[in-house]
Design a protein around this motif. Structure first.
Motif, PDB file in Angstrom:
ATOM      1  N   GLY A  55     110.757 -32.188  31.521  1.00  0.00           N
ATOM      2  CA  GLY A  55     111.468 -33.503  31.237  1.00  0.00           C
ATOM      3  C   GLY A  55     112.824 -33.906  31.869  1.00  0.00           C
ATOM      4  N   SER A  56     113.452 -34.892  31.380  1.00  0.00           N
ATOM      5  CA  SER A  56     114.844 -35.225  32.177  1.00  0.00           C
ATOM      6  C   SER A  56     115.964 -34.646  31.398  1.00  0.00           C
ATOM      7  N   GLU A  58     119.336 -33.930  29.124  1.00  0.00           N
ATOM      8  CA  GLU A  58     120.306 -34.992  28.846  1.00  0.00           C
ATOM      9  C   GLU A  58     120.617 -35.701  29.977  1.00  0.00           C
ATOM     10  N   TYR A  60     120.613 -39.068  32.327  1.00  0.00           N
ATOM     11  CA  TYR A  60     119.660 -40.599  32.239  1.00  0.00           C
ATOM     12  C   TYR A  60     118.758 -40.351  33.771  1.00  0.00           C
ATOM     13  N   SER A 343     115.356 -44.161  21.198  1.00  0.00           N
ATOM     14  CA  SER A 343     115.822 -43.027  21.664  1.00  0.00           C
ATOM     15  C   SER A 343     115.748 -42.066  20.227  1.00  0.00           C
ATOM     16  N   LEU A 369     113.052 -42.713  26.742  1.00  0.00           N
ATOM     17  CA  LEU A 369     113.858 -43.453  27.444  1.00  0.00           C
ATOM     18  C   LEU A 369     113.243 -44.452  28.581  1.00  0.00           C
ATOM     19  N   LYS A 384     111.768 -37.591  26.544  1.00  0.00           N
ATOM     20  CA  LYS A 384     112.548 -37.116  27.397  1.00  0.00           C
ATOM     21  C   LYS A 384     112.637 -35.358  27.505  1.00  0.00           C
ATOM     22  N   ASN A 385     111.475 -34.874  26.673  1.00  0.00           N
ATOM     23  CA  ASN A 385     111.415 -33.437  26.928  1.00  0.00           C
ATOM     24  C   ASN A 385     110.260 -33.168  27.759  1.00  0.00           C
TER      25      ASN A 385
END
Length: 393
Positions: A55-56, A58, A60, A343, A369, A384-385
């Motif tokens: 994922g991304s 922490e 942005y 979030s 996100l 996000k993961n």
């Protein structure tokens, strides 16, 4: 100076996303609204889920999946790109772009950042390392990669034989669809302090319409890169540099010859497509994309209110204010409802008529996100993961 700006802007993005102030004092602390209690009118169902890398994390990132021909294409920041069967989630192919970065080590992360785009026979994405990639949609092989003028934080857009990319230093470039060669470049003014991220262009009648960090919306001829018009929809105001940020970071929407655009600390504006003249504007600011459907504009403002606005004169029809500072994603329209994520990893389903909640679903505690995408009869969500989910009503 550039490094200082980059670090400062990155910090600003984290601050905006976390809902907390830099400044001391209890009065400056922004508190996330508690999760609203919703009596589900229906139960959204997760059909399948599949991990796509890490994922991304922490960072942005605007990484989001794309859908075409019953395939979902998704990526992680390190460079893993996968094609998944939209019905089952089964992996069709996987490619690791980290070996194509060409910096110091073949295993250095690709730092993918712009959303994934699928068009024709190829899949496109950009990176923080100023690269744009084109992959073969059938097998994931790299068709070409091109170095662009800056961080490719926007989602690539394919139109009229070129791939349009808007870089972090305010440059719009057109790349040849066949080989990635730069066809033309347009440079927009960039103020000293901006939000991290860039507006992806939208296209209509041979023109690319794009928002800029200078508070302007610009129209550019796609075939030659000539500027058609520019229109300011946000004026810098306020006592501090942060208060004066007025990026048009959202993607404009064109419907029936009207451009709808939205600025941070600025306005929602309707512009005439041919001239750029302002038809009307309302004092609403945001960094998330808007959507237009059935004579209405739906958006999430910078305080995370979900708002419906009439397209004719900008009259606000309703506000949903129970999700304040939950860091909402851009809204999408799915099965007749507005859907937005937050979030904490929840999806919120909202009635388009009156803004009332109709359903709520916990998807992934890692948080959401990027905006969900509609893939036929399914809603595709990437946490996000890196976990990708397919959801139906």
């Amino acid at each position: 100076m550039q490094l200082r700006k980059t670090m400062f802007v990155g910090l600003l993005s984290v601050t905006l996303l976390s809902g907390c102030s830099w400044f001391s004092g209890e009065e400056d602390v922004v508190t996330m609204s508690p999760l609203p209690k919703v009596d589900n009118q229906f139960q959204p169902t997760t059909v399948w889920s599949r991990s796509v890398g890490s994922g991304s994390g922490e960072f942005y990132s605007n990484l989001h999946p794309a859908w075409q021909d019953d395939r979902v294409f998704a990526a992680d920041r390190r460079g893993v790109v996968k094609a998944l069967d939209a019905d089952s989630g089964k992996e069709i192919w996987s490619t690791n772009l980290s070996i194509h970065t060409g910096f110091f080590s073949r295993n250095r992360p690709a730092q993918l950042s712009g959303g994934v785009a699928a068009a024709g026979s190829r899949v496109y994405m950009g990176s923080e390392l100023a690269k744009v990639y084109a992959l073969d949609a059938q097998d994931g092989s790299v068709a070409w990669e091109t170095t662009v003028a800056g961080e490719a934080l926007s989602t690539p857009v394919l139109s009229d034989g070129v791939v349009l990319i808007h870089t972090s230093n305010g440059i719009l470039q057109a790349l040849n669809e066949a080989d990635g060669a730069v066809k033309w470049t347009v440079n927009f003014d960039v103020p000293p302090l901006t939000l991290r991220g860039e507006s992806s262009p939208t296209t209509a009648f041979g023109a690319a319409i794009v928002g800029g960090d200078n508070g302007r919306v610009s129209a550019v001829m796609i075939n030659q890169g000539q500027l058609i018009w520019q229109q300011r929809i946000s004026q810098p105001s306020g006592a501090t540099e942060i208060a004066r940020i007025n990026d048009v970071q959202t993607t404009p929407v064109v419907v029936n010859g009207v451009v709808y655009a939205l600025a941070y600390n600025g306005n929602l504006a309707a512009l005439d497509l041919s001239s750029g003249q302002v038809m009307w504007s309302r004092e609403i600011g945001s960094v998330t994309n808007l959507l237009v459907d059935g004579g209405r504009i739906y958006l999430v403002d910078q305080n995370d209110r979900v708002i419906a606005v009439d397209t004719q004169g900008g009259v606000i029809l309703w506000r949903q204010s129970e999700l304040l500072h939950r860091n909402l994603t851009s809204p999408v329209l799915y099965n007749g409802y507005i859907v937005t994520g937050d979030s904490e990893g929840y999806l919120h389903w909202i009635n388009t008529d009156d803004g009332r909640f109709v359903a709520q679903q916990k998807v992934d505690s890692a948080g959401l996100l990027a905006a969900p995408i509609v893939a036929g009869d399914k809603l595709i969500v990437q946490a996000k993961n890196g976990e990708v989910y397919a959801i139906t009503r």
